[in-house]
Design an enzyme around this catalytic site. Sequence first.
Site, PDB file in Angstrom:
ATOM      1  CB  CYS A  50       0.080   2.061   4.020  1.00 36.37           C
ATOM      2  SG  CYS A  50      -1.585   1.412   3.790  1.00 36.37           S
ATOM      3  CB  CYS A  63      -0.926  -0.027   1.213  1.00 33.47           C
ATOM      4  SG  CYS A  63      -1.860   1.486   1.480  1.00 33.47           S
TER       5      CYS A  63
END
Length: 298
Positions: A46, A43
């Site tokens: 993230c 991700c």
Amino acid sequence: MIDLSPPPADDLISDTTDQGFMTDVIEASRETPVIVDFWAPWCGPCKQLTPILEAAVQGARGAVKMVKLNVDENPVVAQQLRVQSIPAVFGFVDGQPVDGFMGAVTASEAEAFVQRLGDLGGGGGLEAALDAAEEMLEQGALADAAQTFGAVLSEDPANARAYAGMVRVQIIAGDLGQAKAVLAQVPPELAEDPAILAARSAIELTEQAAGAGEAGALRAAIEQNPDDHQSRFDLALALMGAGDNAGAVEMLLDLFRRDRDWNEEAAKTQLFKLFDTLGPKDPLTLSGRRRLSSMIFA
């Protein structure tokens, strides 16, 4: 000389697993607010958000802690909390999720989130005045509460909690139009603050309750057909309008138990609105959240 340096990062930021979640988050948050960062190695957002959150947590000097959960390796808790996309961030206080967001945010937004969570866990400064104003509100001293909320706003014109308090004063006074007028004065940058969202929810709940129908007729409909979810939902609204928030919580919890997915999880959504309106420290909020969590994590 007092040491003003923040606690070591290892004491504030750690990783957890599905198995360790109860200890690392639920139990730990009874002592200190805990931020949970749901992430995965693939991700990209993230990777951008996590260091921003870590910096904000360290800057709070121990007022909050942060726990990271890799959803690829530990999917169970994320599924239980219905995390549909990452990054997703939840704030826990006293064993309950009280705030959160999804997606990347700026450093200032992360700092504000950490500050709000820290205030829920203790607070200080103007928070004491706000606590006093809310106690006045609960006791029915509307004029005194309004004066105190106004004094806080004179010191801090961007205090979302004070604006929300002013909205509640007007709702309790029965002047929904003035409540909306106060809400319209909130600075745009505070529009998504949890306190302001809660104030907006309070107005919505008041309007919904006004058109919910008569409680007796709704009870009769439920007795005739216990699976009449709409009548059970409307009865909860009617009870809110009558000031019976405890009864409303019971109705909504019962509806969630019977069919949690009914009308796109309307029971849970309405419970969260009611909890937001009551405030995170209200005994009814605390007990209701515990019971709802036990159903979600069952």
